[in-house]
Motif scaffolding. Structure first.
Motif, PDB file in Angstrom:
ATOM      1  N   LEU A   1       0.949  -0.969   0.058  1.00 44.08           N
ATOM      2  CA  LEU A   1       0.070   0.163   0.093  1.00 44.08           C
ATOM      3  C   LEU A   1       0.863   1.247   0.087  1.00 44.08           C
ATOM      4  O   LEU A   1       0.449   2.371   0.184  1.00 44.08           O
ATOM      5  CB  LEU A   1      -0.957   0.008   1.205  1.00 44.08           C
ATOM      6  N   LEU A   2       2.039   1.174  -0.223  1.00 41.33           N
ATOM      7  CA  LEU A   2       3.010   2.269  -0.112  1.00 41.33           C
ATOM      8  C   LEU A   2       2.800   3.278  -1.324  1.00 41.33           C
ATOM      9  O   LEU A   2       3.494   4.436  -0.746  1.00 41.33           O
ATOM     10  CB  LEU A   2       4.508   1.893  -0.131  1.00 41.33           C
ATOM     11  N   LYS A   3       2.134   3.155  -2.156  1.00 39.98           N
ATOM     12  CA  LYS A   3       1.781   4.175  -3.128  1.00 39.98           C
ATOM     13  C   LYS A   3       0.421   5.041  -2.565  1.00 39.98           C
ATOM     14  O   LYS A   3      -0.095   5.814  -3.222  1.00 39.98           O
ATOM     15  CB  LYS A   3       1.363   3.693  -4.501  1.00 39.98           C
ATOM     16  N   THR A   4      -0.048   4.578  -1.341  1.00 35.01           N
ATOM     17  CA  THR A   4      -1.094   5.230  -0.932  1.00 35.01           C
ATOM     18  C   THR A   4      -0.840   5.963   0.414  1.00 35.01           C
ATOM     19  O   THR A   4       0.249   5.557   1.070  1.00 35.01           O
ATOM     20  CB  THR A   4      -2.272   4.522  -0.519  1.00 35.01           C
ATOM     21  N   ASP A   5      -1.525   7.140   0.770  1.00 36.67           N
ATOM     22  CA  ASP A   5      -1.163   7.830   1.970  1.00 36.67           C
ATOM     23  C   ASP A   5      -1.414   6.683   3.194  1.00 36.67           C
ATOM     24  O   ASP A   5      -0.960   6.796   4.213  1.00 36.67           O
ATOM     25  CB  ASP A   5      -2.126   9.108   2.039  1.00 36.67           C
TER      26      ASP A   5
ATOM     27  N   ILE B   1       1.456   4.605   3.637  1.00 38.40           N
ATOM     28  CA  ILE B   1       2.706   5.434   4.178  1.00 38.40           C
ATOM     29  C   ILE B   1       2.288   5.551   5.742  1.00 38.40           C
ATOM     30  O   ILE B   1       3.520   5.413   6.520  1.00 38.40           O
ATOM     31  CB  ILE B   1       2.653   6.596   3.501  1.00 38.40           C
TER      32      ILE B   1
ATOM     33  N   LYS C   1       3.116   2.446   7.418  1.00 41.20           N
ATOM     34  CA  LYS C   1       4.669   2.186   7.621  1.00 41.20           C
ATOM     35  C   LYS C   1       5.371   3.281   8.657  1.00 41.20           C
ATOM     36  O   LYS C   1       6.178   2.572   9.117  1.00 41.20           O
ATOM     37  CB  LYS C   1       5.238   2.570   6.145  1.00 41.20           C
TER      38      LYS C   1
END
Length: 289
Positions: free
Chosen positions: A273-277, A280, A283
């Motif tokens: 999901l690191l392409k989404t807020d 992030i 993370k």
């Protein structure tokens, strides 16, 4: 204590939004509506949860959550063929409830506030047979109205009365012991042709076993009845998340902070999901823990 999340119905008052999708799968800002009541159960340390929905829509929730293991809970599913009333959920879930107490929450009710979670914890450790909550509103005629004395003893409950006896109404969260199933089974249909949860509450009241907990204004409650309240809830979530730099109803975060899943597991959930807020945000929780 076990949990029941009722996410059935046709969502007719939200048509055409609900023409091909469950009301409870619609977004409240950045998450499906069902995330919010599910987060209440998780925050209250309820991990065995039954989701009840229609034959069409239950497929969506199974795809959304699976068996719940990825967020450290145990989810099961049952179908309500037709919206025959909230009380029918107690009949459908009788085998699931067994000898346990149960917290029944409606999938279209939005709650926000630590006070509610603390009350659920208190009730779960008590010997109360049935507990309802009272919430002060300006338009009690639209809801189930509860009248009570200075000691918070329930005097009466009326469904959408023309002349309400108080400004306190009963929101969509109820805590019962296993007797609720047999009470629901012995109900007769109301004038609306439904098995009413109000009649379950009235039976507990008749037995002098109904407790009332008043929710203060520190708790936000919205009954998502139409497009306006759906928008209100979305704006509220957006404002809180922007102001506090946090996410409401982040199931993965709740699971981690409750110890349901490990840090490594949370990291694995965040990676795709690191392409989404949202990814992030998860993370950052891993990195800062």
């Amino acid at each position: 204590m076990k949990g029941i999340l009722l996410a059935g119905g046709f969502g007719t008052r939200l048509y055409p939004l609900t023409s091909a999708i469950s009301k409870q799968a619609l977004p409240i800002y950045d998450k499906p509506m069902i995330y919010y009541p599910l987060s209440v159960l998780m925050l209250a340390d309820i991990r065995d949860i039954l989701i009840i929905s229609t034959k069409r829509d239950i497929i969506v929730f199974k795809e959304m959550f699976g068996n719940g293991n990825q967020i450290g809970i145990n989810l099961s599913y049952k179908v309500q063929d037709y919206p025959n009333g909230i009380a029918e959920a107690l009949i459908i879930s009788e085998d699931f409830i067994g000898d346990d107490n149960v917290c029944l929450i409606l999938g279209d009710n939005f709650f926000y506030g630590d006070e509610l979670i603390k009350l659920i914890h208190t009730i779960s450790s008590s010997k109360s047979e049935a507990t309802i909550f009272g919430y002060k509103v300006f338009n009690p005629k639209d809801f189930s109205v509860v009248e009570f004395d200075k000691n918070y003893k329930v005097l009466s409950i009326e469904e959408k009365p023309l002349n309400p006896k108080s400004n306190y109404v009963i929101p969509g969260i109820f805590i019962y012991n296993k007797k609720a199933c047999s009470i629901a089974r012995n109900l007769t249909l109301s004038k609306r042709g439904k098995l009413e949860i109000t009649d379950v509450n009235l039976e507990y009241l008749k037995r002098n076993k109904l407790n009332l907990k008043i929710l203060s204004n520190d708790v936000v409650w919205l009954d998502i009845k139409n497009s306006s309240t759906l928008l209100d809830a979305s704006i509220l979530v957006q404002n809180i998340q922007s102001k506090e730099s946090t996410y409401i109803a982040s199931l993965e975060e709740i699971a981690y902070k409750k110890g349901y899943i490990t840090k490594n597991h949370l990291s694995n959930l965040a990676m795709p999901l690191l392409k989404t807020d949202y990814g992030i945000y998860l993370k950052k929780i891993v990195d800062n823990s």
